[in-house]
Motif scaffolding. Structure first.
Motif, short mmCIF file in Angstrom:
data_model
loop_
_atom_site.label_atom_id
_atom_site.label_comp_id
_atom_site.label_asym_id
_atom_site.label_seq_id
_atom_site.Cartn_x
_atom_site.Cartn_y
_atom_site.Cartn_z
N LEU A 1 33.30 40.92 29.80
CA LEU A 1 33.17 39.89 29.56
C LEU A 1 33.21 39.08 28.69
CD1 LEU A 1 29.99 39.84 32.05
CD2 LEU A 1 32.14 39.00 32.86
N ALA A 2 33.20 39.63 27.01
CA ALA A 2 33.48 38.96 26.29
C ALA A 2 35.45 38.55 26.32
CB ALA A 2 33.69 39.56 25.18
N GLY A 3 35.82 39.47 26.63
CA GLY A 3 37.58 39.43 26.47
C GLY A 3 37.65 38.41 27.38
N LEU A 4 37.23 37.93 28.38
CA LEU A 4 37.33 36.73 29.55
C LEU A 4 37.22 35.54 28.81
CD1 LEU A 4 36.91 38.07 33.06
CD2 LEU A 4 38.71 37.88 31.99
N VAL A 5 35.73 35.20 28.03
CA VAL A 5 35.63 34.79 27.33
C VAL A 5 36.30 33.85 25.99
CG1 VAL A 5 33.54 33.39 25.79
CG2 VAL A 5 32.79 34.29 28.13
N TYR A 6 36.53 35.09 25.29
CA TYR A 6 37.72 34.54 24.37
C TYR A 6 38.93 33.90 24.83
CZ TYR A 6 40.46 35.87 19.88
OH TYR A 6 41.56 35.81 19.14
N ARG A 7 39.85 34.97 25.35
CA ARG A 7 40.46 34.68 26.73
C ARG A 7 40.61 32.80 26.49
NH1 ARG A 7 44.84 38.27 26.00
NH2 ARG A 7 46.31 36.89 27.15
N GLY B 1 43.79 37.15 30.70
CA GLY B 1 42.78 38.01 30.43
C GLY B 1 42.40 38.50 31.48
N PHE B 2 42.34 36.84 32.27
CA PHE B 2 42.27 37.72 34.35
C PHE B 2 43.48 38.69 34.47
CE2 PHE B 2 42.48 36.59 38.30
CZ PHE B 2 40.99 37.28 38.85
N LEU B 3 44.26 38.65 34.17
CA LEU B 3 45.35 38.74 34.90
C LEU B 3 45.47 40.30 34.50
CD1 LEU B 3 47.45 38.88 37.08
CD2 LEU B 3 49.28 38.57 35.33
N GLY B 4 45.53 40.65 32.83
CA GLY B 4 45.18 41.60 32.33
C GLY B 4 44.34 42.33 32.65
N VAL C 1 45.71 44.03 36.47
CA VAL C 1 46.73 44.51 36.70
C VAL C 1 45.82 46.35 36.15
CG1 VAL C 1 48.30 44.78 35.93
CG2 VAL C 1 48.28 43.04 36.66
N TRP C 2 45.53 45.96 34.40
CA TRP C 2 44.41 47.27 34.47
C TRP C 2 43.04 47.91 35.06
CZ3 TRP C 2 47.82 50.20 31.60
CH2 TRP C 2 48.60 49.54 31.65
N PHE C 3 42.60 47.40 35.64
CA PHE C 3 41.70 47.47 36.62
C PHE C 3 42.36 48.39 38.00
CE2 PHE C 3 39.26 47.80 40.06
CZ PHE C 3 37.51 48.59 39.36
N VAL C 4 43.03 47.64 38.69
CA VAL C 4 44.04 48.62 39.46
C VAL C 4 44.40 49.32 38.83
CG1 VAL C 4 45.86 47.90 41.36
CG2 VAL C 4 43.77 46.18 40.85
N ILE C 5 45.49 49.36 38.55
CA ILE C 5 46.19 50.77 37.70
C ILE C 5 44.90 51.81 37.28
CG2 ILE C 5 47.50 51.64 35.85
CD1 ILE C 5 49.01 49.21 35.75
N GLY C 6 43.76 51.99 36.89
CA GLY C 6 42.47 52.42 36.86
C GLY C 6 42.33 53.47 38.00
N ALA D 1 43.65 42.14 25.69
CA ALA D 1 45.26 42.02 25.35
C ALA D 1 46.10 41.84 25.65
CB ALA D 1 45.40 43.41 25.09
N GLY D 2 45.68 41.08 27.02
CA GLY D 2 46.31 40.74 28.70
C GLY D 2 47.04 41.94 28.66
N VAL D 3 48.43 42.06 30.10
CA VAL D 3 48.80 42.90 30.26
C VAL D 3 49.66 44.04 28.87
CG1 VAL D 3 50.43 43.21 32.11
CG2 VAL D 3 48.99 41.60 32.69
N TYR D 4 50.40 43.00 28.86
CA TYR D 4 51.32 43.33 27.77
C TYR D 4 51.03 44.14 26.54
CZ TYR D 4 55.29 41.32 30.26
OH TYR D 4 55.51 40.69 31.58
N GLY D 5 49.84 43.20 25.83
CA GLY D 5 49.09 44.66 25.19
C GLY D 5 48.71 45.70 25.55
N GLY D 6 47.89 45.76 27.02
CA GLY D 6 46.97 46.43 27.42
C GLY D 6 47.90 47.56 28.16
#
Length: 173
Positions: free
Chosen positions: A35-41, A50-53, A56-61, A85-90
């Motif tokens: 939640l803090a990451g989404l608010v920060y983004r 942030g939402f897409l990151g 995507v990383w939840f689905v991969i996980g 971090a977003g998709v690429y940072g992740g």
């Protein structure tokens, strides 16, 4: 360094240390981190990234957890990293964390005296996959009752976060 980044590093470190000590990552750390990451983004003007990151990383996980590669806390921690971090940072954090985890597993297997057996089994598996021919099994398959030695992957992810944050700071300054 901005205070939101410091907050992210503190919470990511807490997730890694907790996983290292207990082999689990609690929801009371991962959910607020997402939640803090989404608010920060959103505050930074890139809510969609942030939402897409996170997605995507939840689905991969989830896909990795379905194969037994990690637990649910690791999945949520990966989503939190994606939110920040977003998709690429992740992707960069995940790549570094995977290298750290592979090195850790190699050392652990060598210490347990299982490295040769696991490497031979890996060679057998690769030979079967790439040739399409079942190779003769060179090692004895593990028995059903044998427990697997697990690596706390959230600790590797937290280390990956630190490595990539340091690298980004170095490139920036």
């Amino acid at each position: 360094m901005e205070w939101p980044v410091v907050l992210f590093l503190v919470l990511a470190t807490a997730c890694g240390v907790y996983d290292f000590l207990t082999m689990r990552v609690p929801n009371c750390l991962t959910v607020p981190l997402i939640l803090a990451g989404l608010v920060y983004r959103a505050w930074a003007g890139d809510w969609w990234g942030g939402f897409l990151g996170a997605l995507v990383w939840f689905v991969i996980g989830v896909a990795m957890a379905a194969t037994g590669g990690m637990g649910g806390g690791d999945v949520k921690f990966m989503a939190a990293i994606g939110a920040w971090a977003g998709v690429y940072g992740g992707l960069m954090v995940f790549a570094v964390a995977s290298l750290i985890g592979a090195a850790w597993a190699t050392v652990k297997l060598a210490r347990l005296g299982l490295l040769k057996q696991k490497l031979l089994y890996l060679l057998y598996w690769c030979g079967s996959i790439f040739t399409g021919v079942r190779q003769p099994l060179l090692v004895k398959m593990p028995e059903e009752g044998v427990t697997r030695e697990a690596i706390p992957f959230a600790a590797c992810l937290a280390a990956g976060v630190w490595v990539m944050t340091a690298a980004a700071w170095y490139v920036r300054y």
